[in-house]
Structures are given as C-alpha cells and as structure tokens.
Design a protein around this motif. Structure first.
Motif, PDB file in Angstrom:
ATOM      1  N   ILE A 161       0.827  -1.205   0.000  1.00 50.27           N
ATOM      2  CA  ILE A 161       0.000   0.000   0.000  1.00 50.27           C
ATOM      3  C   ILE A 161       0.862   1.257   0.000  1.00 50.27           C
ATOM      4  O   ILE A 161       2.014   1.240   0.423  1.00 50.27           O
ATOM      5  CB  ILE A 161      -0.956   0.039   1.215  1.00 50.27           C
ATOM      6  CG1 ILE A 161      -0.190   0.379   2.505  1.00 50.27           C
ATOM      7  CG2 ILE A 161      -1.714  -1.270   1.371  1.00 50.27           C
ATOM      8  CD1 ILE A 161      -1.091   0.720   3.687  1.00 50.27           C
ATOM      9  N   LEU A 162       0.268   2.347  -0.484  1.00 50.35           N
ATOM     10  CA  LEU A 162       0.863   3.658  -0.305  1.00 50.35           C
ATOM     11  C   LEU A 162       0.490   4.176   1.077  1.00 50.35           C
ATOM     12  O   LEU A 162      -0.632   3.955   1.554  1.00 50.35           O
ATOM     13  CB  LEU A 162       0.349   4.633  -1.371  1.00 50.35           C
ATOM     14  CG  LEU A 162       0.729   4.371  -2.826  1.00 50.35           C
ATOM     15  CD1 LEU A 162       0.113   5.448  -3.722  1.00 50.35           C
ATOM     16  CD2 LEU A 162       2.229   4.317  -3.015  1.00 50.35           C
ATOM     17  N   ALA A 163       1.405   4.867   1.720  1.00 51.10           N
ATOM     18  CA  ALA A 163       1.133   5.423   3.043  1.00 51.10           C
ATOM     19  C   ALA A 163       2.072   6.596   3.288  1.00 51.10           C
ATOM     20  O   ALA A 163       3.101   6.746   2.626  1.00 51.10           O
ATOM     21  CB  ALA A 163       1.318   4.366   4.127  1.00 51.10           C
ATOM     22  N   THR A 164       1.687   7.422   4.242  1.00 49.50           N
ATOM     23  CA  THR A 164       2.530   8.552   4.614  1.00 49.50           C
ATOM     24  C   THR A 164       2.734   8.539   6.123  1.00 49.50           C
ATOM     25  O   THR A 164       1.814   8.201   6.883  1.00 49.50           O
ATOM     26  CB  THR A 164       1.896   9.888   4.157  1.00 49.50           C
ATOM     27  OG1 THR A 164       2.787  10.962   4.452  1.00 49.50           O
ATOM     28  CG2 THR A 164       0.576  10.142   4.835  1.00 49.50           C
ATOM     29  N   ALA A 165       3.937   8.864   6.551  1.00 45.36           N
ATOM     30  CA  ALA A 165       4.250   8.846   7.977  1.00 45.36           C
ATOM     31  C   ALA A 165       3.449   9.917   8.715  1.00 45.36           C
ATOM     32  O   ALA A 165       3.267  11.037   8.216  1.00 45.36           O
ATOM     33  CB  ALA A 165       5.743   9.079   8.193  1.00 45.36           C
ATOM     34  N   VAL A 166       2.952   9.581   9.892  1.00 43.98           N
ATOM     35  CA  VAL A 166       2.233  10.537  10.728  1.00 43.98           C
ATOM     36  C   VAL A 166       3.226  11.546  11.301  1.00 43.98           C
ATOM     37  O   VAL A 166       4.249  11.157  11.884  1.00 43.98           O
ATOM     38  CB  VAL A 166       1.478   9.811  11.861  1.00 43.98           C
ATOM     39  CG1 VAL A 166       0.901  10.816  12.852  1.00 43.98           C
ATOM     40  CG2 VAL A 166       0.380   8.925  11.285  1.00 43.98           C
ATOM     41  N   VAL A 167       2.931  12.829  11.135  1.00 46.75           N
ATOM     42  CA  VAL A 167       3.852  13.872  11.598  1.00 46.75           C
ATOM     43  C   VAL A 167       3.235  14.757  12.683  1.00 46.75           C
ATOM     44  O   VAL A 167       3.957  15.466  13.389  1.00 46.75           O
ATOM     45  CB  VAL A 167       4.326  14.754  10.422  1.00 46.75           C
ATOM     46  CG1 VAL A 167       5.126  13.938   9.436  1.00 46.75           C
ATOM     47  CG2 VAL A 167       3.138  15.425   9.730  1.00 46.75           C
ATOM     48  N   ALA A 213      -2.627   5.289   6.134  1.00 50.25           N
ATOM     49  CA  ALA A 213      -2.840   4.507   4.924  1.00 50.25           C
ATOM     50  C   ALA A 213      -3.506   5.356   3.847  1.00 50.25           C
ATOM     51  O   ALA A 213      -4.433   6.127   4.117  1.00 50.25           O
ATOM     52  CB  ALA A 213      -3.693   3.282   5.232  1.00 50.25           C
ATOM     53  N   LEU A 214      -3.027   5.194   2.615  1.00 45.97           N
ATOM     54  CA  LEU A 214      -3.579   5.876   1.454  1.00 45.97           C
ATOM     55  C   LEU A 214      -4.057   4.825   0.456  1.00 45.97           C
ATOM     56  O   LEU A 214      -4.021   3.629   0.727  1.00 45.97           O
ATOM     57  CB  LEU A 214      -2.516   6.773   0.807  1.00 45.97           C
ATOM     58  CG  LEU A 214      -1.751   7.742   1.718  1.00 45.97           C
ATOM     59  CD1 LEU A 214      -0.630   8.411   0.939  1.00 45.97           C
ATOM     60  CD2 LEU A 214      -2.684   8.781   2.316  1.00 45.97           C
ATOM     61  N   PRO A 252       6.330   4.609   0.951  1.00 38.96           N
ATOM     62  CA  PRO A 252       6.144   5.995   1.387  1.00 38.96           C
ATOM     63  C   PRO A 252       5.670   6.871   0.225  1.00 38.96           C
ATOM     64  O   PRO A 252       6.194   6.782  -0.890  1.00 38.96           O
ATOM     65  CB  PRO A 252       7.541   6.405   1.865  1.00 38.96           C
ATOM     66  CG  PRO A 252       8.213   5.112   2.210  1.00 38.96           C
ATOM     67  CD  PRO A 252       7.694   4.120   1.209  1.00 38.96           C
ATOM     68  N   ALA A 253       4.656   7.687   0.495  1.00 42.74           N
ATOM     69  CA  ALA A 253       4.024   8.453  -0.571  1.00 42.74           C
ATOM     70  C   ALA A 253       3.738   9.876  -0.132  1.00 42.74           C
ATOM     71  O   ALA A 253       3.913  10.241   1.035  1.00 42.74           O
ATOM     72  CB  ALA A 253       2.739   7.753  -1.013  1.00 42.74           C
ATOM     73  N   SER A 254       3.244  10.661  -1.071  1.00 43.37           N
ATOM     74  CA  SER A 254       3.008  12.078  -0.848  1.00 43.37           C
ATOM     75  C   SER A 254       1.806  12.320   0.050  1.00 43.37           C
ATOM     76  O   SER A 254       0.771  11.660  -0.068  1.00 43.37           O
ATOM     77  CB  SER A 254       2.781  12.776  -2.200  1.00 43.37           C
ATOM     78  OG  SER A 254       2.335  14.089  -2.021  1.00 43.37           O
TER      79      SER A 254
END
Length: 231
Positions: A134-140, A163-164, A206-208
């Motif tokens: 899956i595409l996902a982005t780190a929680v910031v 999750a994206l 990792p994604a946008s």
C-alpha cells in the motif's frame, strides 16, 4: 496482470451533501473523473468501477469516463466497503483475472494521487515477493487520545503511518482474506486491514501527503488547489 479498481459505492454520510461526494464538481470535472484520470497508465488495459446499486449519476458520467479508460467494467457495491471490493474482484475474475494477478484499489474520493507515487507503486509490484502493498505517509502531527472532549493522553507517533490508496493485492490472497473477515465479522476500514487480520504481511511504499481523501466540506478548497497543481 494488474487490474485497477475504483471504489465509488459510498454515499458520503460524513460529508453531509445531497450529492455523493465523488460526483461533486471541482475544476470543471467531478471528483470521480479526477480520480479516474490519476489511473490512466500504460500498465492498465481496463478499469473496474464499483458503484452503489442506487447510483443515479454514473450512466450520465460514463461517456466522459470512457474517454479516459475506453474499457470500463461496472460492479455493484455492497453495504460494507469490503463487500463492494469483493464485488469488484468478482467482476475482474469474470474478465479473466487470476489469483496471481494484482488488483489495484483506489478510492473514488482521492483525486490528487501524484503520478510519481503510482509509478513507484507499480515499479515495486514488478519485483516484490509480497502479496500486499500500500501507499502510506508517515504521521507527523502530535496525536491525542481523548474521551468526552478531554485529552486522556498523547499517543506516540513513532512508527505510525496513515494509509492511502491505491492499495495493491494478489487477487487470491485478498479473496482469502475477505472470506476470513466475513467469517469473523470483522470491522474493516481498508483492504490492508483484512490482510493484517489473517497475518499476511503488508508492505508500505512511502508516498506524498497530497494524496488526500475528500471527507469533509472544508477539504474541497485544498483539493481544488492540489488538482490545479497536478494539472
């Protein structure tokens, strides 16, 4: 082969509009059209579109969608998201999809998928030994756990990912995971969840952060700006 699918069977209760959010118009096109345009790629020969049984918008929109994807198959969604996705998978199998093929599942309400992220995901599928990616982005952001409007504690964001979509799965693996989810009556918010429940490893690409989902009305201005930037 890789079979792309857009899940557009939701009614958008949280959004609160009379029109399902995927049919709202932004920058001259519906959200669904923008999301479908994100999946125009040489790797895809068809598109499977899952819509609600009571959908009264899709017939009028379909001619415009076929300018993006000349071959579109439709499936009827269910009461739960996983039932809608399973309906789409069954349609893909009728098209000739095999258990070892990939299904690539994208939300209709994510119209800002960058092409670079799609390419990164597709490139990964060519070499991975995994069955779920899956595409996902780190929680910031700082996360708070609250009850009754009051903070209980701060949640560590270390190792947390949002999750994206798209999310990609071997068809046979996802069918097995859905069967397990049905038997166990699991609560499912995305397809990766059912794989996790069955102990199937899910890889992250990792994604946008720009790949946001239209959920609330105040998301619309940001999505409009992002779509303009993508164009």
């Amino acid at each position: 082969m890789i079979y792309p699918m857009i899940v557009a069977a939701g009614v958008g209760r949280r959004f609160g509009a009379a029109t399902p959010k995927q049919y709202l118009t932004v920058v001259g096109k519906t959200i669904l059209e923008h999301s479908a345009a994100c999946l125009v790629h040489p790797a895809f020969a068809t598109l499977t579109l899952v819509v609600a049984r009571t959908d009264s918008y899709i017939d009028e929109l379909l001619p415009r969608l076929t300018t993006l994807h000349p071959t579109i198959y439709r499936a009827v969604g269910g009461d739960e998201r996983w039932q809608s996705v399973l309906s789409g998978i069954e349609e893909i199998c009728r098209q000739g999809g095999q258990d070892d093929d990939w299904v690539l599942i994208h939300d209709a309400a994510r119209p800002c998928l960058p092409r670079a992220d799609l390419d990164k995901l597709l490139d990964h599928l060519q070499t991975t030994q995994a069955s779920a990616v899956i595409l996902a982005t780190a929680v910031v952001d700082t996360l708070k756990y609250a009850t009754s409007g009051q903070i209980n504690h701060t949640v560590s964001r270390e190792n947390l990912w949002q999750a994206l979509t798209p999310q990609a799965f071997r068809i046979g693996v996802l069918k097995r995971a859905f069967a397990h989810a049905s038997q166990q009556n699991l609560s499912i918010t995305d397809e990766a969840t059912v794989c996790e429940a069955l102990g199937i490893p899910v890889q992250i690409i990792p994604a946008s952060r720009s790949n946001i989902k239209l959920t609330h009305a105040d998301d619309l201005p940001l999505i409009e700006r992002l779509i303009v930037d993508l164009d």
